[in-house]
Design an enzyme around this catalytic site. Structure first.
Site, mmCIF file in Angstrom:
data_model
loop_
_atom_site.group_PDB
_atom_site.id
_atom_site.type_symbol
_atom_site.label_atom_id
_atom_site.label_comp_id
_atom_site.label_asym_id
_atom_site.label_seq_id
_atom_site.Cartn_x
_atom_site.Cartn_y
_atom_site.Cartn_z
ATOM 1 N N ASN A 1295 21.419 15.099 -10.553
ATOM 2 C CA ASN A 1295 20.454 14.736 -9.374
ATOM 3 C C ASN A 1295 19.809 16.116 -8.779
ATOM 4 O O ASN A 1295 18.851 15.763 -7.811
ATOM 5 C CB ASN A 1295 21.168 14.111 -8.423
ATOM 6 C CG ASN A 1295 21.866 12.705 -8.738
ATOM 7 O OD1 ASN A 1295 21.339 12.139 -9.656
ATOM 8 N ND2 ASN A 1295 22.674 12.138 -7.694
ATOM 9 N N VAL A 1302 14.897 16.260 -6.210
ATOM 10 C CA VAL A 1302 16.196 15.903 -5.703
ATOM 11 C C VAL A 1302 16.559 14.346 -5.542
ATOM 12 O O VAL A 1302 15.712 13.848 -4.996
ATOM 13 C CB VAL A 1302 16.356 16.298 -4.122
ATOM 14 C CG1 VAL A 1302 17.796 16.103 -3.655
ATOM 15 C CG2 VAL A 1302 16.281 17.866 -3.933
ATOM 16 N N CYS A 1303 17.616 13.930 -6.355
ATOM 17 C CA CYS A 1303 17.330 12.610 -6.417
ATOM 18 C C CYS A 1303 18.726 11.920 -5.538
ATOM 19 O O CYS A 1303 19.979 12.419 -5.582
ATOM 20 C CB CYS A 1303 18.273 12.040 -7.919
ATOM 21 S SG CYS A 1303 16.631 12.173 -9.074
ATOM 22 N N LEU A 1304 18.363 11.212 -4.585
ATOM 23 C CA LEU A 1304 19.123 10.740 -3.316
ATOM 24 C C LEU A 1304 18.787 9.727 -2.796
ATOM 25 O O LEU A 1304 17.405 9.354 -2.430
ATOM 26 C CB LEU A 1304 19.197 11.801 -2.389
ATOM 27 C CG LEU A 1304 20.458 11.571 -1.234
ATOM 28 C CD1 LEU A 1304 21.795 12.028 -1.838
ATOM 29 C CD2 LEU A 1304 20.136 12.618 0.132
ATOM 30 N N THR A 1309 14.751 8.434 -3.873
ATOM 31 C CA THR A 1309 14.430 9.073 -5.210
ATOM 32 C C THR A 1309 15.402 8.748 -5.967
ATOM 33 O O THR A 1309 15.517 9.058 -7.346
ATOM 34 C CB THR A 1309 14.288 10.625 -5.194
ATOM 35 O OG1 THR A 1309 15.313 10.923 -4.386
ATOM 36 C CG2 THR A 1309 12.819 10.755 -4.393
#
Length: 1438
Positions: A1295, A1302-1304, A1309
């Site tokens: 992530n 930033v994958c959150l 995202t």
């Protein structure tokens, strides 16, 4: 609808019991018996609590009057005649709107349409006078002719077959005829003629039609005969109204015998209903009681007429219902009656609960039968049961050869499309008729209000977004929200018919060689001396003003939460500082009058309402169709196994089933084809699709005009315009092209489309929405799709772009190339992105841009434009790096107006994409190989628990699917990178930072994966099914290396990479470009031997300490090279060599390094850490210095004023809460800490440092995140990027991408499992984001963040993968989150970096030494050891 009690649905006992119960629930005193009985008889008894509220609002009435009123209602008064919507209006308001409000004055006037009757006085009089015997005989003669029976007024003349008319003689000798006597005469005539009760209405109609008109009588109707005939006409009409009023459904007629006859007559049955009779009937309807009859008649007539046709079984089935519709709306007052009924629908929608308003309006709508006729399938049945429920189902299934024979389905679709064309023709004709009623604009306003209400209550259809996957029940509810697809498509079709004149008129100006925008501008500049403008040339400037979004909120609704074209929340004049309205705008425009000065024109209303209907109708249908077909396909493939295949557009192609099984044996195949065909039959009806395509082109041109400043300052105007205004137009044009209907687009002015797209792409300063840019790219790609599929055949013929898509003149637009590059760069960050709903993927968008550029640069002019942009990358003399002929070409290009750095940013994105897909694709192959190895031992595999085997199988299939996609994208981008670097002019851009370091790292890391120890894990079965060809991939990487390796700059950058290995190349070079590779290796050895980075031009290769590196863009230079590798190569080291001491038994160099420092207990370290670093947890810094902020985020911040008061207040509150001792103080512990720095000049720009938690692969590392809070904060989540990735080399987590992403879920995202995981403006905060990253991303087993990998937890394969992943991750942490941070602390972090590592140096030393010892392989242990030595030496100097 008729009240249920009317047909005996309840027994007497039931009625008495319910009425008694209702009475018993009333409070003592103040019982409104009228309201109670009235509602009971009408079947609308409210619940007890609601009844009590009504009692509080309504004063008690006299009991006798109340009972009388209730009795009148029971005998056919107004309440029986009301629709379900109007009946609800008489009750209390729902919770959504509060107390009901009276309609505005203009609406009240329209609802009293029946008071506008202008019949002669004699029509409703009680009697008429006939002057003398002559008039009496004339009148009797007319009666005899009409009744077809002899009529006498003399009782002595009565005989068999005659009727007697009772008259009275007055004093003056005149004869008085009363209405009562005429009524008796009519009854006797019908009785004598033995007219059946069901035929009475038709008999009265024929009698009325036989009567002469007053104007045809002698003296133009003056005298008693005319008055008497008018009196008789009134009697006939009142009797007809009474028949219709008292009519009811029975065993033989659903709507009653008289109503059925009435409808049959309207449709042109045995006796066509004349407009004269209809007008006379309306003359007899001068009270609310009779008006209620007409409301019921109109509803029943339309419903019963369309009911058979709605089954879609007869190709000519809509002719009769459309004739009924035409006749029932043929007169002025009938049109007003229908308009008033539409107002009732609007009022009902205003009272309904928000989640139920759309379906309630559709079900109660008087035109539901018209607009609801459609073959569109029921989404709920398709979603839950994989079953197609559609009126057209049987039509398809009964067609010979269906579904296997495609042409059989095509024939059926053609018939259905013709039927839908008739429905939409009827809808458009009706809407046009209502808009032209001459009643001061009341009916037109009612129609527009109804369309607006339909659009507004169906905005919920966009809640699901553009995604295909449904992850929870909320997604399912969002997907099914709103009205039916067919209803909204037909309403949209009607609106398009209204817009057709000015849409086609505008486009015809272009077809005729005129430019309406240029003509309007010339007229404005030249005044009145010029010739008059062509018709519609002033459409944009005069009618389609964007202020409509702000001034006409009763039409378009609340736009405060709708993203505008600039990509920020709030359209229609709402800003980030405006609080959302507490109540929705009214559905009806207030006031006693409509129209007037300052009101928008009818064309404006039609344009913006059609835009709204397009947003809630066709576009959701496109996405729903795609999602359901995707769901069908998944289920089908699961049941059929790996043999199943599907084509790109979601349909089924039996030829793709790769086994001997019959693909149609599975019923899902038929259901899938049936669903697609039913959708196609309506959504792509030729005239509808053509009109919508023309409207979309008009919208494109309009948006381009706005972006050029046609309506004022674009930065202001684009904040008014909702994002969907452009997005929907682009989506539709793209869908049309991919549906194979390129002819629809080709018939429009292609130059207008191309000009608009280029203009909008270049206007990225005002059209900043990355979502819109993505949609523009998708449309460009769709326009080039046919060319891209036939590249080789076209190149063989020496062709570039096909002339039927883009002409040479259009391609010569030089602005297109930089516009595409800008869009590629801007894809990095998207404000307000929600990946659960938005169909957006930056890598996919960039791939599409690359494919378009690959096609465009076949044109020499556009190729030169690209090379000019690449030439501006160098800050020095680029010609010095070029071969002589290339330098001469560059100097003669005469480039101008190019943007420095644009190509470099673009190329960096390509390199990032290659690294992302290449690494992930090979990782998937390694996972596949691990499972295949496990399955190879059949006995051990069968010995595993069944549940574990199933988990592994699911993981295996998932990784197979992912590997195909990742590798294909990686190879395609690598191929494009080779295409670019093959041009000497473009290749020079890759010889400067940041591209130099990134590309060198790409080459080295790729060759390590393909030729190093990891290569052993890529030996999967049937690698060709994944598009994996090792020699081809190695050759592609080497080709890139050798193309750039012509210059010493790149050679030095490659050999400076820590993971560079000559052994791999020396082993495999024999079959791969042998001569050039030997030259490269020789030059690499020479450069490494000298230790210089000088190239042929004498320039030194930039090191990581340059400004580029400080900006987070460069790779490590010579000073960050691990000393052991340099020593083994015989080169000098910038770090003092280690003391010559015996190696430990473990054989690790790092254990020989001593890190000084006091021996402190854990508690002492924690206390000291908190004391020294606690006060530094919040601070300020300057983000404008080099390396002070992520480049893409700085660009985003520049576009935002940052002055939103709401945002500033929220940020101040949050930062204050995070202060030491605050309510949400940031954690500051040796085990885990978070620090925040805020730009003093722009408090919405921040930098956070998160330390790796103890016990994780991140332990002790420092991870820098740049944060930007957009204008819509806190309604929109912040934008965040990880900064210290070594210039895009380190991916710390599935992530945390190497390019900074930033994958959150909180940031929108990452796909969330539930809405509670998403950003909530009232609950979420920066603190929550920072803590979530530390606790959910920087975890002990980061692989659990990878989709599907969590299913492998606890398995042997999963444990092995975790061990290797964590070890490689620890190497990245040491390199970039420790060593690079010590050598080059980013601005704003210097004070905390030094103290953090100083205080924890002993603990970090022990940690990294443990990492080295626990490495799962010798290769990794060696790399970790080298990096650990470098780190420990730096720690020892603190």
């Amino acid at each position: 609808m008729d009240p249920p009690a009317q047909d005996g649905d309840f027994t007497d006992e039931d009625m008495e019991l319910q009425l008694a119960l209702a009475l018993s629930l009333q409070p003592a005193g103040g019982v409104d018996l009228a309201s109670l009985l009235q509602q009971f008889l009408a079947g609308h008894m409210p619940p007890p609590q609601q009844q009590f509220q009504q009692q509080q609002q309504q004063p008690a009435q006299d009991a006798a009057a109340a009972l009388a009123a209730a009795a009148m209602a029971a005998l056919g008064g107004a309440p029986f005649g009301q629709t379900a919507a109007s009946a609800a209006a008489s009750g209390s308001a729902t919770a959504s709107t509060g107390a009901s409000r009276p309609p505005p004055g203009w609406a009240a006037r329209l609802q009293a349409w029946y008071n506008s009757a202008k019949a002669p006085a004699a029509f409703s009089a009680g009697s008429a006078m006939l002057a003398g015997p002559e008039q009496l005989q004339a009148f009797l003669g007319h009666l005899a002719t009409a009744l077809q029976i002899k009529v006498v007024a003399d009782s002595t003349a009565i005989a068999a077959g005659t009727l007697f008319l009772k008259t009275a003689t007055t004093a003056g000798g005149s004869r008085e005829v009363t209405a009562e006597s005429l009524r008796g005469l009519l009854a006797s005539a019908l009785l004598q003629r033995k007219v059946a009760p069901k035929d009475k209405l038709q008999a009265i109609h024929r009698v009325h039609g036989t009567l002469p008109s007053p104007a045809s009588l002698p003296g133009d109707g003056a005298g008693g005969v005319a008055a008497a005939l008018e009196l008789f006409s009134g009697v006939l009409c009142r009797e007809a109204i009474a028949l219709l009023r008292d009519d009811g459904a029975d065993l033989y007629f659903d709507t009653g015998a008289q109503t059925t006859a009435f409808v049959d007559a309207l449709a042109g049955g045995s006796a066509t209903m004349s407009e004269v009779f209809l007008d006379s009937l309306l003359d007899a309807s001068a009270t609310e009681r009779e008006a209620a009859v007409w409301r019921r008649l109109m509803r029943d007539a339309i419903r019963s007429a369309f009911a058979p046709a709605a089954k879609l079984t007869d190709a000519a089935g809509f002719e009769r219902p459309l004739a009924v519709l035409d006749r029932v709306t043929s007169t002025h007052r009938l049109q007003q009656c229908l308009s008033a009924m539409l107002l009732e629908d609007v009022e009902a929608a205003a009272r309904a609960r928000p989640g139920q308003a759309a379906k309630a309006l559709e079900q109660s709508c008087v035109l539901a039968s018209l607009f609801g006729a459609s073959p569109m399938p029921n989404s709920q049945d398709a979603l839950h049961f994989y079953k197609v429920t559609s009126p057209a189902r049987q039509a398809f299934l009964e067609t010979r050869g269906y579904p296997k024979n495609y042409s059989a389905g095509q024939t059926c679709r053609t018939v259905l499309q013709a039927m839908m064309a008739r429905v939409q023709d009827g809808a458009g004709h009706l809407m046009l008729r209502l808009s032209r009623v001459k009643d001061g604009g009341l009916s037109r306003e009612a129609l527009l209000s109804w369309v607006a209400a339909v659009g507004r209550v169906n905005v919920v259809r966009r809640a699901f977004g553009e995604a295909q996957e449904m992850r929870n029940q909320q997604d399912v509810a969002d997907f099914l929200a709103g009205g039916s697809d067919g209803f909204l498509l037909n309403v949209t079709g009607g609106c398009l018919r209204l817009a057709q004149p000015f849409v086609n008129g505008w486009l015809d100006l272009y077809r005729n060689g005129a430019d309406p925008l240029a003509a309007t501008a010339a007229a404005a500049a030249g005044g009145s001396t010029l010739q008059p403008l062509p018709r519609f040339a002033d459409l944009f400037d005069k009618h389609l003003r964007p202020e409509y979004y702000r001034t006409q909120r009763h039409r378009l609704g609340d736009l405060s939460g709708v993203y505008n074209a600039q990509g920020s929340r709030g359209s229609g004049g709402f800003t980030a500082d405006d609080d959302p309205p507490t109540t929705a705008p009214p559905l009806l425009v207030p006031g006693d009058m409509v129209g007037g000065e300052g009101s928008p024109s009818f064309m404006a209303d039609v344009f913006f309402l059609t835009q709204l209907m397009m947003h809630v109708g066709p576009i959701p249908c496109v996405y729903r169709r795609r999602a359901i077909l995707h769901r069908f396909r998944q289920r089908y493939q699961m049941e059929m196994g790996a043999a199943a295949g599907a084509n790109g557009d979601g349909g089924l192609d039996p030829s793709e089933v790769r086994s001997g099984r019959d693909p149609w044996a599975n019923p899902l195949a038929t259901e899938m084809r049936l669903y697609d065909d039913c959708c196609e039959s309506h959504l792509n009806e030729p005239l509808f699709a053509d009109n919508l395509t023309a409207f979309a082109v008009l919208e494109l041109d309009w948006m381009a005009w706005l972006s050029r400043g046609g309506a004022g300052d674009p930065s202001v105007v684009m904040r008014l315009v909702p994002e969907y205004a452009l997005g929907d137009a682009l989506d539709w044009l793209t869908a049309v092209l991919y549906a194979g209907r390129a002819d629809l687009v080709a018939s429009k002015p292609i130059a207008v489309i191309m000009r608009a797209m280029v203009t909008l792409l270049n206007a990225n300063d005002v059209v900043r929405s990355a979502m819109l840019q993505n949609k523009i790219i998708n449309l460009l790609l769709a326009m080039l799709a046919s060319q891209l599929q036939n590249v080789q055949a076209r190149e063989a013929r020496g062709l570039a772009l096909a002339p039927d898509r883009m002409s040479t003149g259009e391609r010569a637009l030089r602005d297109l190339i930089p516009a595409l590059l800008r869009a590629h760069v801007n894809a990095e960050l998207v404000v307000g992105l929600d990946v659960d709903k938005d169909s957006y993927d930056k890598y996919g968008m960039r791939y599409h841009i690359d494919k378009i550029l690959e096609e465009l640069i076949k044109d020499s002019v556009l190729k030169r434009c690209l090379t000019d942009l690449a030439a501006t990358t160098s800050s020095g003399p680029t010609e010095a790096l070029l071969p002589a002929n290339a330098a001469a070409s560059a100097s003669s290009s005469g480039s101008s107006a190019v943007e420095p750095g644009l190509f470099s940013d673009y190329a960096s994105g390509i390199v990032n994409t290659v690294m992302h897909y290449f690494k992930d694709g090979l990782d998937r192959l390694a996972d596949i190989y691990a499972i295949e190895r496990s399955k190879a031992d059949a006995a051990a595999w069968e010995a595993q628990p069944a549940e574990e085997r199933q988990r592994k199988e699911d993981f295996y299939r998932g990784q197979q699917r992912a590997a195909v996609g990742f590798l294909s994208m990686g190879v395609a981008n690598l191929k494009w990178l080779n295409t670019l670097t093959a041009d000497p002019l473009i290749a020079t851009a890759f010889l400067h930072e940041p591209l130099l370091g990134k590309t060198a790292f790409l080459v080295v890391s790729s060759l390590e994966l393909l030729l190093g120890d990891a290569c052993k894990k890529l030996q999967v079965k049937k690698p060709e099914q994944y598009g994996f060809d090792l020699p081809v991939l190695v050759g592609a990487v080497l080709a890139l290396q050798l193309q750039l390796g012509r210059n010493d700059r790149f050679v030095q950058a490659v050999v400076s990479e820590p993971d560079y290995s000559e052994e791999h190349l020396e082993t495999h070079h024999q079959a791969l470009l042998e001569t050039r590779l030997r030259t490269f290796l020789a030059r690499a050895a020479e450069l490494r031997g000298t230790g210089l980075g000088a190239g042929g031009d004498g320039l030194v290769v930039p090191l990581s300490g340059t400004a580029d590196a400080a900006a987070g863009e460069a790779s490590p230079g010579a000073d960050s090279q691990p000393p052991l590798k340099r020593r083994k190569s015989g080169e000098g080291s910038g770090v003092e060599p280690m003391e010559a001491e015996p190696r430990r038994p473990t054989g690790l160099y790092c254990e020989a390094v001593r890190v000084p420092g006091p021996d402190l207990t854990e508690a002492e370290v924690e206390k000291l850490y908190a004391a020294e670093l606690g006060p530094l947890s919040i601070g300020e810094y300057d983000s404008s210095v080099p390396g002070g902020y992520f480049k893409e985020m700085a660009r985003l911040a520049e576009q935002d004023s940052g002055a939103s008061r709401k945002k500033m207040r929220q940020l101040a509150k949050e930062v204050n809460d995070m202060q030491p001792g605050g309510r949400l103080a940031l954690p500051c512990m040796a085990a885990a800490a978070i620090y925040l720095r805020q730009d003093s000049a722009r408090v919405d720009k921040m930098r956070a440092v998160i330390t790796g938690p103890e016990g994780t692969p991140y332990e002790g590392g420092m991870f820098v995140f740049d944060i930007f809070c957009p204008a819509g904060y806190p309604n929109d989540p912040p934008v965040m990027m990880v900064y210290n990735t070594g210039g895009g080399k380190a991916r710390y987590n599935p992530n945390l991408y190497a390019d900074g992403k930033v994958c959150l879920s909180l940031l929108g995202t990452y796909n969330s499992g539930h809405t509670s995981e998403k950003w909530n403006p009232t609950l979420s905060s920066l603190y929550q984001v920072l803590v979530s990253i530390q606790s959910q991303i920087l975890v002990t087993d980061p692989m659990t963040n990878e989709p599907l990998s969590e299913t492998m937890a606890g398995t042997a394969e999963g444990s092995a993968k975790t061990a290797e992943y964590n070890s490689r991750l620890q190497l990245l942490v040491m390199r970039h989150a420790m060593v690079d941070m010590l050598l080059h602390p980013p601005p704003g972090t210097q004070d905390i970096v030094t103290r953090h590592f100083h205080l924890l140096r002993r603990r970090i030393a022990a940690t990294v030494q443990r990492w080295v010892r626990e490495a799962p392989s010798e290769e990794l242990r060696g790399k970790l050891d080298e990096q650990a030595v470098r780190l420990l030496e730096l720690l020892a100097k603190l």
